[in-house]
Design a protein around this motif. Structure first.
Motif, short mmCIF file in Angstrom:
data_model
loop_
_atom_site.label_atom_id
_atom_site.label_comp_id
_atom_site.label_asym_id
_atom_site.label_seq_id
_atom_site.Cartn_x
_atom_site.Cartn_y
_atom_site.Cartn_z
N LEU A 259 1.82 12.85 22.26
CA LEU A 259 3.19 13.31 22.01
C LEU A 259 4.19 12.28 22.51
N GLN A 260 3.90 11.70 23.67
CA GLN A 260 4.80 10.68 24.22
C GLN A 260 4.85 9.46 23.29
N SER A 261 3.67 9.06 22.78
CA SER A 261 3.63 7.91 21.87
C SER A 261 4.41 8.18 20.60
N LEU A 262 4.20 9.38 20.05
CA LEU A 262 4.90 9.72 18.81
C LEU A 262 6.41 9.74 19.02
N ALA A 263 6.83 10.30 20.16
CA ALA A 263 8.26 10.37 20.46
C ALA A 263 8.84 8.97 20.56
N SER A 264 8.13 8.11 21.24
CA SER A 264 8.59 6.73 21.40
C SER A 264 8.69 6.04 20.04
N PHE A 265 7.68 6.25 19.20
CA PHE A 265 7.68 5.67 17.86
C PHE A 265 8.87 6.20 17.05
N CYS A 266 9.09 7.51 17.16
CA CYS A 266 10.23 8.16 16.49
C CYS A 266 11.54 7.43 16.81
N LEU B 165 0.83 -1.20 0.00
CA LEU B 165 0.00 0.00 0.00
C LEU B 165 0.86 1.26 0.00
N SER B 166 2.01 1.15 0.65
CA SER B 166 2.86 2.35 0.83
C SER B 166 3.60 2.73 -0.45
N HIS B 167 3.80 1.77 -1.39
CA HIS B 167 4.58 2.10 -2.59
C HIS B 167 3.92 3.22 -3.37
N SER B 168 2.59 3.24 -3.38
CA SER B 168 1.89 4.23 -4.19
C SER B 168 1.40 5.44 -3.39
N ASN B 169 0.90 5.19 -2.19
CA ASN B 169 0.27 6.29 -1.43
C ASN B 169 0.82 6.39 0.00
N PRO B 170 2.12 6.61 0.13
CA PRO B 170 2.68 6.58 1.49
C PRO B 170 2.13 7.66 2.40
N THR B 171 1.90 8.86 1.86
CA THR B 171 1.49 9.96 2.75
C THR B 171 0.17 9.65 3.44
N ILE B 172 -0.78 9.13 2.66
CA ILE B 172 -2.11 8.86 3.20
C ILE B 172 -2.03 7.72 4.22
N LEU B 173 -1.29 6.69 3.86
CA LEU B 173 -1.17 5.51 4.73
C LEU B 173 -0.52 5.89 6.06
N PHE B 174 0.61 6.60 5.99
CA PHE B 174 1.34 6.92 7.23
C PHE B 174 0.55 7.89 8.10
N ASP B 175 -0.18 8.77 7.44
CA ASP B 175 -0.99 9.71 8.22
C ASP B 175 -2.00 8.93 9.07
N TYR B 176 -2.59 7.91 8.48
CA TYR B 176 -3.56 7.11 9.23
C TYR B 176 -2.86 6.28 10.31
N ILE B 177 -1.74 5.65 9.95
CA ILE B 177 -1.01 4.82 10.94
C ILE B 177 -0.59 5.66 12.14
N LEU B 178 -0.08 6.86 11.86
CA LEU B 178 0.37 7.73 12.97
C LEU B 178 -0.80 8.16 13.84
N SER B 179 -1.95 8.40 13.21
CA SER B 179 -3.12 8.79 14.02
C SER B 179 -3.50 7.65 14.95
N GLN B 180 -3.33 6.41 14.49
CA GLN B 180 -3.64 5.25 15.35
C GLN B 180 -2.62 5.12 16.48
N ILE B 181 -1.34 5.34 16.15
CA ILE B 181 -0.28 5.23 17.17
C ILE B 181 -0.50 6.26 18.27
N GLN B 182 -0.95 7.46 17.87
CA GLN B 182 -1.18 8.51 18.88
C GLN B 182 -2.30 8.12 19.84
N LYS B 183 -3.21 7.29 19.36
CA LYS B 183 -4.32 6.87 20.24
C LYS B 183 -3.95 5.63 21.05
N TYR B 184 -3.27 4.67 20.39
CA TYR B 184 -2.98 3.39 21.05
C TYR B 184 -1.48 3.14 21.02
N ASP B 185 -0.81 3.39 22.14
CA ASP B 185 0.65 3.26 22.13
C ASP B 185 1.11 1.80 22.06
#
Length: 1518
Positions: free
Chosen positions: A600-607, A532-552
């Motif tokens: 923010l803590q989840s995103l930092a950890s993911f980073c 999925l990411s080969h063609s539309n990475p921006t859309i995919l990652f935007d959704y994945i990151l939104s999920q990570i921010q909710k569920y660490d």
């Protein structure tokens, strides 16, 4: 100009002739005159008759309308007169038939009209008769044969044209039909462009220009039926004719269907449909509705399958593109909505083919990868096609324009996509950015934004294209890349209905995958995410990151599943992370405003996790953090902290164990093995990547400086509106990240890189305004690198192996490196500072680390043993294959060797450092003002700032103090230093953040560890402190350093001092716990938890703390759960330590040897429990005002009695009291003290019983400046006080006798004297003559004492005899008052505190115990009698001289005297000794105390008996 003149003349003549004729018509002029004039004029011009005819025509019309007949007649006469001038034919053309009839030029006007109509019909409406196909088939057959013949010979279009003309003439053929047939034949023979185009062009000279266009239009119309399909051959013919300009596009365009309006409507409909699809995908549809929806969709699809009518405009466009007529194709595209035409696949492919042809030569020259053959594309045979691009400039002119029309539909031709990208890559390699190239570069960026990225979105998961594109992208700076990603993500997907659909489908698919992603199915899910990411990475990652921010808990599976991404996708991911972090709509703190938001803590950890695991470029993220810091925002440091922790394996945590801390003081290998929580493996590559990113973008030093500056920014700028707890967290985060980041740079940057980037210490502090602790922290590795490199140079220069040579070289290299530093640090502080400590000492303190001071042998041994165990386990493991066993064992052995080598290396290094310090130490402390001031500066500028910097620095500070002591450094008073550290920790604790409190606790813990070690064993004390200058109790003037044995603090007195320090710590802790302030309570609990191994050691102090902490647990359970948790944690640990606590009398004995009790004064600071007599520090020049009034008074008293006490002390057994002061067996004096409190004084005391908070606050406000005033004010009081050992009344004598009896009855009770000698400022005494007089008096009193006179001293000696309830409670109050009245930490002190005991009192047989008891009782009775006599004698003497002294003394002085009485000593059974029974006693509590005291007396007697036994027993054993 001639034409102009001609026009002007013509008009003038017309005007003149008209006016002349008009005058005739009106009758102003005769017609014959006019005709004569006209006759003369007619020769002027050739067209004069025609002009005249026009004038007559106008007048004819005008006059025919008039009613006046005469004017009409005049006109007719004029025309008749002029007939000779104008011919009949001209007049017949111009004049009305009726006028002509009246003039006689025609017979009848009606006939004339009929005749003209007939002629016109014949001329304009009657067709010539031409033969059409069916009428003249022979002619047309010959025509077709002529056109269809073999054209390969010498036949030319001109020759054929002549034949066609002949055929038209011969068979009377219709020329338009002939043209139509020529076009038909051309359609069938498209390869003969070169023949037909010139033929048609020549033929068109015989026709009207529009004819060809009309014929083509008619042909197109024929196919416009719903069922009709226009043949491609017709499109091609039309395209060729357009290309050769034989017809105009505008003329032909109107004949084509559908109309432009219909096209626009269709485009709008497509957009609406796309949006509906999106809405459907995002809607939650219930199962019952789903079936209905599906049926509706099926119906719609069936409708759609009906074939749409042919779009002739697009057909023509395709043909134009195929033959390479870009100019006309562009015109047609411009008529339509953007990308509408190319959204039809045939057109997109045709345009792609045209681009292929155009870029071919340039691509072959610069774009073909090495080793690739490729299939060359032949150019178009058409000369009018666009010119092929030979250079990048030509590429820009045509090709970029074509690509822009293609837009996202380049996706139909992946090969062309790759070619364009390769050309871009080749362009980026061209050196030098000239103005022209800059234009080209901006065009390339536009193409990437409008064509390449949208096309990638429409391609079906083509990983190769993604990698190909990355080949070009990686040559762009990240700023451009991120801008492209931003537009791709936020704008591109809204520009086209197809992209709108793709976006919705991608999100839908992403949801599907993310719902099913778990740790178990990481691989299959990862593959789906990759696709999925080969063609539309921006859309995919935007959704994945939104999920990570909710569920660490998604972080780990997501990170693992990203392994199938392409390089481009990783880069896009980095952008998406930064965009998510910078989201302005998200709050960075939780709604309670005290903690950082979990997203923010989840995103930092993911980073941290994702940047470590995958090769993603870090520059953008690091620059983002730097920009946030520049803007004064420190929330995002969390990201940097996580990235450094994960990528470099450097952890910053306050929860380190002492074993880990110890390991952190070793070399790099030991740190990695034993210093961190997680096993640090495989960070070499990731830390190298982080280092490169920092160095390539010059972010290493800026980030450090920004963090160092931001620490204060957090508090003073950022923290304005924020909750104090959050400000503390942010400060800690900022500080921890600085320490972690600095640590990373120190261990990963090469010496050259480091030295090149970090400026000198004075530049850091003065120009960059870096705080000193941070500046030295950054510079420290530089000094170490520098010294070691210089040392290596010197070693290579001279090959001397002797240890002395090595040490000498090391010291030389240190001097070379540190000399400039010594110079530089001078500018950091005021010149006054350098009077006490030398710049060399300051620089040495700040430049060394724990690695330089001690080798953690136990830590090395621990790690080596672990490896041995590991090796044994490998041997025992039967399942492991042999080759793996061998590898593992080799790894363990190599690691073991490394550790041992490292230990050896560190040992040598530490020895060299200690040698260097030995040589330096004499110049360290100059003490030009006082030793006290020196200690102040040392603590203020060195110890306190550094001990809260990091956990290792906390340990370092404690070790450094010990080291300075062990080196026997001149002018360094170890006692003073420790005393300052342990007294009044309230202020330092209250001003710490959470992590600083933890580090401060570690520092205190290490300090207490040292003190406890000395306290535990006389042998250790004598060895490590006995003859050391740091334990001199008389501080002589500087320069005099030979302390005799009497000046040293002996072991027992040191134990008293340690008890006092413990007491001080308890008092401070209780105060903090009672404030109710969040910060005070939290910090003191953290500190107490850290110092638990060494404090509390004394049972009653431990109980006091326990009670207070228990109260906190109860109070905070509902209010502040975090405090409750801390308190509960500490409470539990404290209970587990209880079995190791000992009673006070085991902690220190009250039997200092008499010979050592030098009658001198103790230098002491804050008022509170004083030191024992023998610990007397006689300072010569101390600052004014460093002591409180109480200290002065007590000092004078103690001097007066000291010798008397010494005598009694030698003869009597000793017991311990609560404040740890020695006591002698003088019950009676204590009783007299009790009775001294007359009625008036009791009243005063009641007034004085105010809460402890008030004196505490006063103490906080007091500065050294205030104290001299107080002392001056109290000079006279002091003078009185000595005399004022008040005489007793008769009633008091009786009481004394009664109490004597009581003492006989209670045989078991022993008597305790407490001697407290408090320090005073000697400096003042020298200056003030009144003090000298006081001293003289004291000397006299001493002589009296020698002669057998026993002077009763108020408050100096007390015995634990039962006393009245009131007096007991009053004493408690006073003692509390004095306890809380502590002075600020900078006042000169020798108060200190430690915990730990190694004392066991030897047990004696019962018979011996009884004997001892009897002897003690007898002695005490004798003494009490002697004292009675002496007291009576004294009273008589004093009554004469000072009968009114009591009344004269002001309230304050009596109050203070009582306070001293309370402070200087108290018996074991008085409950007030425990600081937890806090100053706030209300009336109920007082009553309770009264009721309890009677019960206590019995218990007290037993306690005292036990104490007496133990003390006397221990004496005998000795």
């Amino acid at each position: 100009s001639e034409n102009k003149n001609h026009d002007v003349g013509f008009r003038d003549i017309q005007q003149a002739l008209y006016e002349l004729a008009y005058h005739v018509v009106r009758g102003n002029l005769k017609h014959d005159q006019a005709s004569n004039v006209l006759g003369d004029v007619i020769e002027f011009r050739e067209d004069m008759p025609s002009i005249l005819a026009d004038v007559f025509c106008i007048l004819d019309i005008e006059t025919s309308c008039l009613e006046e007949k005469n004017k009409r007649d005049h006109f007719t006469q004029l025309v008749l007169a002029c007939l000779y001038l104008v011919s009949d034919t001209v007049l017949k053309e111009r004049l009305d038939p009726e006028t002509l009839e009246s003039l006689g030029l025609i017979k009848q006007s009606q006939q004339f009209n009929q005749k003209s109509v007939k002629i016109k019909t014949k001329l304009f409406y009657k067709q010539q008769k031409f033969n059409l196909l069916r009428e003249e088939n022979e002619g047309y057959a010959k025509l077709i044969a002529e056109l269809g013949q073999d054209l390969s010979g010498n036949i030319t279009s001109d020759l054929i044209l002549e034949n066609i003309k002949s055929l038209i003439g011969c068979f009377n053929l219709d020329p338009n039909r002939v043209l139509d047939i020529i076009l038909e034949v051309y359609e069938c023979r498209p390869e003969y462009d070169d023949f037909f185009v010139p033929l048609i062009e020549s033929y068109m000279y015989m026709c009207e220009p529009q004819t060809l266009c009309h014929i083509l239009g008619f042909k197109f119309k024929f196919y416009q039926d719903p069922s009709g399909e226009t043949p491609s051959s017709l499109y091609r013919v039309a395209a060729v004719l357009l290309q050769h300009n034989l017809i105009d596009l505008e003329d032909l365009y109107v004949h084509l269907l559908p109309g432009d309006n219909a096209i626009i409507e269709e485009h709008k409909r497509e957009i609406v449909e796309a949006k509906q699809i999106v809405r459907k995908l995002t809607m939650v549809v219930l199962s019952s509705e789903k079936t209905e929806e599906k049926e509706k969709e099926k119906e719609k699809e069936e409708e759609k399958t009906e074939k749409p009518p042919d779009n002739q405009k697009l057909g023509l466009l395709e043909a134009l593109l195929k033959i390479g007529d870009w100019h006309h194709a562009q015109s047609i595209m411009d008529q339509m909505p953007p990308f509408y035409s190319t959204s039809h696949k045939p057109i997109a492919i045709a345009l792609c083919q045209l681009v292929h042809v155009t870029i071919e030569p340039l691509y072959r020259r610069v774009g073909v990868p090495k080793g690739a053959k490729g299939s060359p594309i032949s150019s178009l045979p058409n000369k009018r096609a666009p010119k092929q691009a030979e250079s990048f400039e030509e590429l820009r002119k045509e090709v970029f324009n074509m690509l822009c029309y293609l837009g996202p539909h380049l996706s139909h031709d992946p090969i062309l996509f790759a070619k364009v990208v390769r050309l871009g890559k080749a362009f980026m390699k061209e050196v030098g950015m000239t103005q022209q190239l800059e234009t080209l570069f901006s065009c390339l960026l536009s193409i990437t934004d409008q064509v390449l990225l949208p096309s990638l979105s429409l391609m079906d998961c083509n990983a190769c294209m993604s990698e190909e594109l990355w080949g070009m992208f990686k040559t762009f700076p990240y700023q451009y890349r991120y801008r492209l990603y931003g537009q791709w993500k936020n704008e591109t997907y809204n520009s086209h209905p197809l992209l709108v659909k793709v976006k919705a489908q991608t999100i839908d698919r992403a949801k599907y995958i993310m719902k099913r992603l778990t740790k178990e199915n990481v691989k299959p899910s990862g593959r789906q995410i990759g696709k999925l990411s080969h063609s539309n990475p921006t859309i995919l990652f935007d959704y994945i990151l939104s999920q990570i921010q909710k569920y660490d808990n998604l972080i780990t599976p997501v990170v693992d599943s990203l392994k199938y991404l392409t390089s481009l996708n990783y880069d896009v991911l980095a952008y998406c992370i930064i965009e998510a972090l910078a989201n302005p709509e998200k709050e960075r703190m939780k709604h309670d405003d005290t903690t950082i938001s979990s997203w923010l803590q989840s995103l930092a950890s993911f980073c941290g996790a994702v940047f470590r695991k995958y090769p993603i470029e870090l520059a953008g993220l690091l620059q983002y953090v730097a920009n946030q810091l520049k803007a004064g925002k420190s929330f995002d440091l969390l990201i940097l902290k996580e990235v450094v922790q994960k990528m470099a394996g450097i952890e910053i945590t306050e929860e380190m164990t002492m074993e880990q801390l110890e390991a952190m003081t070793g070399g790099e290998q030991l740190k990695a093995e034993g210093g961190y929580f997680g096993q640090i493996r495989n960070t070499k590559k990731s830390s190298q990547r982080l280092k490169d990113a920092l160095l390539d973008h010059d972010l290493a030093l800026p980030l450090c400086l920004l963090m160092a500056q931001q620490r204060n920014g957090v508090v003073f700028q950022e923290g304005g509106e924020k909750h104090l707890k959050l400000v503390g967290k942010l400060y800690d985060q900022c500080h921890d990240t600085l320490v972690q980041f600095g640590g990373f740079l120190a261990s990963n940057l090469s010496t050259e890189d480091y030295i090149k980037r970090v400026p000198s210490i004075d530049v850091l502090c003065n120009e960059f305004h870096t705080p000193h602790d941070a500046a030295f922290f950054l510079s420290r590795p530089m000094y170490a690198h520098h010294i070691s490199s210089k040392y290596d140079e010197l070693k290579k220069a001279e090959k001397g192996n002797k240890q002395q040579h090595k040490v000498h070289k090391y010291i030389t290299s240190c001097e070379l490196v540190m000399a400039p530093v010594h110079e530089a640090v001078i500018s950091l502080h005021l010149p006054k500072v350098w009077d006490d400590i030398s710049p060399q000492f300051y620089a040495t303190f700040w430049s060394l680390t724990m690695y330089d001071l001690a080798v953690p042998h136990s830590s090395y041994d621990r790690e080596v043993n672990k490896l041995k165990v590991q090796m044994k386990a490998i041997d025992d493991n039967q399942e492991m294959p042999p080759n793996k066993k061998k590898k593992e064992k080799e790894r363990c052995t190599a690691l073991q060797d490394k550790l041992l080598e490292e230990e050896k290396k560190q040992l040598e290094h530490v020895q060299r450092v200690l040698q260097r310090l030995k040589l330096e130490k004499d110049n360290w402390l100059l003490a030009k003002s006082t030793k006290n001031e020196t200690i102040t500066k040392f603590l203020q500028l060195c110890i306190f700032p550094r001990c809260i910097f990091s956990a290792i620095d906390a340990v370092y500070c404690a070790h450094f103090v010990e080291l300075v002591h062990q080196q026997k450094t001149p002018n360094f008073s170890t006692l003073l230093c420790y005393d300052r550290v342990f007294s009044d920790i309230i202020y330092t604790v209250a001003s710490c953040t959470e992590n600083e409190a933890s580090r401060y606790g570690r520092f205190l813990c290490c300090m207490l560890e040292t003190v406890t070690r000395w306290h535990s064993d006389r042998v250790i004390y004598e060895k490590e402190c006995g003859n050391y200058p740091g334990f001199l109790t008389i501080l002589r003037a500087t320069g005099f350093d030979g302390g005799n044995k009497a000046d040293q603090l002996d072991y027992e007195n040191f134990r008293h001092v340690v008890h006092k320090w413990h007491y001080k710590l308890t008092k401070a802790s209780v105060h903090c716990l009672e404030t109710g302030e969040y910060t005070h309570i939290r910090n003191i609990l953290i500190v107490l938890t850290k110092i638990l191994p060494w404090y509390p050691k004394v049972l009653n102090l431990g109980q006091a703390l326990e009670r207070r902490v228990h109260k906190i647990c109860q109070e905070e359970k509902e209010k502040r759960p975090d405090l409750y948790a801390l308190a509960m944690g500490y409470s539990g640990q404290l209970k587990s330590r209880k079995p190791f606590m000992i009673p006070e009398n085991e902690f220190h004995h009250k039997d200092p040897p008499a010979r050592n009790a030098v009658p001198a004064t103790v230098q002491n600071g804050p008022g509170g429990a004083g030191m024992p007599t023998s610990l007397t520090i006689n300072t010569v020049r101390l600052e004014e005002g460093t002591t409180e009034e109480t200290a002065d008074k007590l000092k004078e008293k103690s001097q007066g009695v000291v010798k008397v006490i010494n005598k009694t002390v030698n003869a009597t057994p000793k017991v311990t009291t609560s404040n740890g002061n020695s006591a002698s067996n003088s019950k009676i004096i204590k009783e007299k003290d009790d009775k001294e409190k007359s009625g008036k004084e009791k009243d005063k005391e009641k007034k004085d019983k105010t809460p402890a908070a008030t004196p505490e606050m006063k103490a906080l406000g007091k500065d050294g400046k205030d104290k001299p005033k107080e002392e001056r004010a109290n000079k006279e009081e002091k003078a009185r006080e000595i005399k004022e050992k008040t005489p007793k009344s008769d009633k008091e004598k009786e009481k004394v006798k009664k109490e004597e009896k009581a003492s006989k009855e209670e045989k078991s009770k022993t008597v305790v004297t407490i001697i407290e000698s408090k320090s005073t400022a000697e400096k003042e005494r020298e200056k003030e003559p009144s003090r000298e007089r006081d001293l003289a008096k004291e000397m006299k009193s001493k002589e009296n004492a020698k002669g057998g006179e026993k002077v009763p001293v108020a408050g100096s000696l007390k015995s634990p005899v039962p006393r009245s309830e009131t007096s007991e409670s009053e004493r408690e109050q006073k003692r509390r008052k004095v306890d809380t009245h502590s002075s600020p930490s900078h006042s000169s002190t020798v108060k200190v505190s430690i915990h730990y005991i190694n004392h066991t009192t030897p047990t004696l047989s019962k018979s011996k115990e009884r004997e001892v008891e009897k002897k003690d009782l007898d002695k005490s009775r004798e003494r009490s009698r002697e004292r009675e006599k002496k007291d009576e004698k004294d009273r008589k003497d004093r009554k004469r001289d000072h009968s009114n002294s009591d009344r004269e003394v002001p309230q304050d002085s009596t109050k203070r005297r009582k306070e001293e009485n309370g402070t200087t000593g108290s018996s074991k059974h008085s409950k007030s000794e425990s600081p937890s029974d806090s100053p706030r006693l209300n009336e109920k509590e007082k009553e309770k105390n009264k009721s309890k005291s009677s019960g206590k007396e019995k218990g007290d007697s037993i306690k005292a008996e036990k104490m007496e036994k133990s003390s006397s027993g221990s004496k005998k054993v000795k």
